[in-house]
Scaffold this motif. Structure first.
Motif, PDB file in Angstrom:
ATOM      1  N   ASP A 135       0.823  -1.209   0.000  1.00 30.94           N
ATOM      2  CA  ASP A 135       0.000   0.000   0.000  1.00 30.94           C
ATOM      3  C   ASP A 135       0.857   1.259   0.000  1.00 30.94           C
ATOM      4  O   ASP A 135       0.597   2.212  -0.737  1.00 30.94           O
ATOM      5  CB  ASP A 135      -0.928   0.001   1.218  1.00 30.94           C
ATOM      6  N   ASP A 174     -14.012   0.695   0.294  1.00 31.97           N
ATOM      7  CA  ASP A 174     -12.641   0.895   0.775  1.00 31.97           C
ATOM      8  C   ASP A 174     -11.677   0.026  -0.022  1.00 31.97           C
ATOM      9  O   ASP A 174     -10.612   0.474  -0.460  1.00 31.97           O
ATOM     10  CB  ASP A 174     -12.597   0.552   2.263  1.00 31.97           C
ATOM     11  N   THR A 175     -12.048  -1.227  -0.215  1.00 30.85           N
ATOM     12  CA  THR A 175     -11.213  -2.147  -0.993  1.00 30.85           C
ATOM     13  C   THR A 175     -11.010  -1.634  -2.414  1.00 30.85           C
ATOM     14  O   THR A 175      -9.890  -1.672  -2.952  1.00 30.85           O
ATOM     15  CB  THR A 175     -11.863  -3.544  -1.028  1.00 30.85           C
ATOM     16  N   HIS A 178      -8.397   1.179  -2.596  1.00 32.52           N
ATOM     17  CA  HIS A 178      -7.024   0.692  -2.477  1.00 32.52           C
ATOM     18  C   HIS A 178      -6.599  -0.082  -3.718  1.00 32.52           C
ATOM     19  O   HIS A 178      -5.449   0.023  -4.158  1.00 32.52           O
ATOM     20  CB  HIS A 178      -6.884  -0.166  -1.225  1.00 32.52           C
ATOM     21  N   TYR A 194      -1.161  -7.090  -4.444  1.00 32.70           N
ATOM     22  CA  TYR A 194      -2.031  -6.373  -3.520  1.00 32.70           C
ATOM     23  C   TYR A 194      -3.425  -6.981  -3.487  1.00 32.70           C
ATOM     24  O   TYR A 194      -4.029  -7.105  -2.416  1.00 32.70           O
ATOM     25  CB  TYR A 194      -2.134  -4.883  -3.861  1.00 32.70           C
ATOM     26  N   ARG A 198      -5.022  -8.251  -0.085  1.00 26.27           N
ATOM     27  CA  ARG A 198      -6.237  -7.566   0.353  1.00 26.27           C
ATOM     28  C   ARG A 198      -7.353  -8.569   0.631  1.00 26.27           C
ATOM     29  O   ARG A 198      -8.157  -8.362   1.554  1.00 26.27           O
ATOM     30  CB  ARG A 198      -6.679  -6.559  -0.713  1.00 26.27           C
ATOM     31  N   HIS A 222      -8.214   8.704   3.957  1.00 29.29           N
ATOM     32  CA  HIS A 222      -8.375   8.482   2.516  1.00 29.29           C
ATOM     33  C   HIS A 222      -8.354   9.804   1.757  1.00 29.29           C
ATOM     34  O   HIS A 222      -7.714   9.926   0.703  1.00 29.29           O
ATOM     35  CB  HIS A 222      -9.699   7.769   2.234  1.00 29.29           C
ATOM     36  N   MET A 241      -0.401   6.958   4.038  1.00 22.17           N
ATOM     37  CA  MET A 241      -0.739   5.549   3.884  1.00 22.17           C
ATOM     38  C   MET A 241      -0.138   4.708   5.002  1.00 22.17           C
ATOM     39  O   MET A 241      -0.787   3.783   5.526  1.00 22.17           O
ATOM     40  CB  MET A 241      -0.274   5.029   2.530  1.00 22.17           C
ATOM     41  N   CYS A 245      -2.365   2.412   7.453  1.00 22.37           N
ATOM     42  CA  CYS A 245      -2.138   0.983   7.672  1.00 22.37           C
ATOM     43  C   CYS A 245      -1.909   0.680   9.149  1.00 22.37           C
ATOM     44  O   CYS A 245      -2.367  -0.352   9.655  1.00 22.37           O
ATOM     45  CB  CYS A 245      -0.931   0.512   6.855  1.00 22.37           C
TER      46      CYS A 245
END
Length: 257
Positions: A135, A174-175, A178, A194, A198, A222, A241, A245
């Protein structure tokens, strides 16, 4: 009266009781106060440092130990109460008390399973480390040369979708945000890795409660992330980021470790 009070507390010459929470609570880092404070109190409960039916330290003391405002601490305690882990009592002998196993949720063991930890079939720490590397790397790559107008529109649209999502749909949006960032990094290999990590991360997130306060905080991060990326601020994007995380990691460790 003073002499009687000392007798009630164990005698005038007795040493003060040991601090059971020494070493268990420490000031949180700036940026993720809610998440890290919640994780630390969950650890206190998981370790049994305050027994079932026991009272947590007063709000003023807890807030000072954790280095958070009392407003933030109250949000943490409310989240724990909503999960049936603690309860607040008013009055002279009131405070925040750890709920007993049977009383926590009418006999169901679900909240206690979260504290005790779950065998989820994955390595939590490995997943969190890989997620952060990918990320943070994707955020920096996207921002280094500045995204194209089309890429910036994609990011803004994904951000808007997270802002409009209902709590039940937030994780999906959200997914997507990203994944969009990973896709725009310019590295197909990074994007593929990723997507895999994820999927594992979402399996873990599905095992902990959805906390409104955390969603609000995530959304603010975000927005700051998308701003940094679209402005070409690679260092800023990586830092936002990394902090983002860390907040997720604190919650997962708190509930699942």
């Amino acid at each position: 009266m003073a002499g009687r009070r000392r007798t009630d507390e164990g005698g005038g010459g007795a040493a003060p009781p040991p601090d059971r929470l020494a070493g268990a609570l420490r000031p949180v880092r700036a940026g993720n106060g809610f998440e890290e404070a919640l994780a630390q109190i969950l650890q206190v409960l998981r370790l049994g440092l305050v027994p079932d039916g026991g009272r947590l330290p007063a709000e003023r003391e807890l807030a000072a130990r954790l280095g958070v405002s009392r407003v933030t601490l109250r949000e943490v305690l409310k989240a724990l109460a909503d999960e049936g882990l603690v309860e607040s009592r008013r009055g002279r002998y009131g405070g925040t008390f750890v709920r007993g196993r049977g009383a926590a949720d009418g006999g169901s063991a679900a909240p206690r399973r979260r504290i005790a930890g779950l065998d989820v079939g994955v390595d939590l720490e490995d997943t969190l480390r890989l997620r952060e590397v990918l990320d943070v790397g994707a955020a920096g790559l996207c921002a280094e040369d500045g995204p194209s107008p089309g890429a910036a529109r994609r990011l803004r649209a994904a951000l808007a979708a997270t802002g409009e999502a209902r709590p039940a749909d937030y994780r999906r949006a959200d997914t997507l945000l990203h994944l969009t960032l990973a896709d725009l990094s310019g590295s197909p290999s990074l994007a593929a890795q990723y997507a895999a990590v994820r999927a594992t991360l979402n399996e873990l997130l599905d095992r902990i409660p959805l906390l409104v306060r955390n969603l609000e905080h995530s959304q603010a991060q975000h927005a700051a992330l998308v701003d940094a990326v679209t402005e070409g601020d690679a260092d800023g994007a990586r830092e936002v980021m990394r902090e983002h995380c860390a907040g997720t990691a604190a919650l997962l460790r708190g509930f699942l470790s």
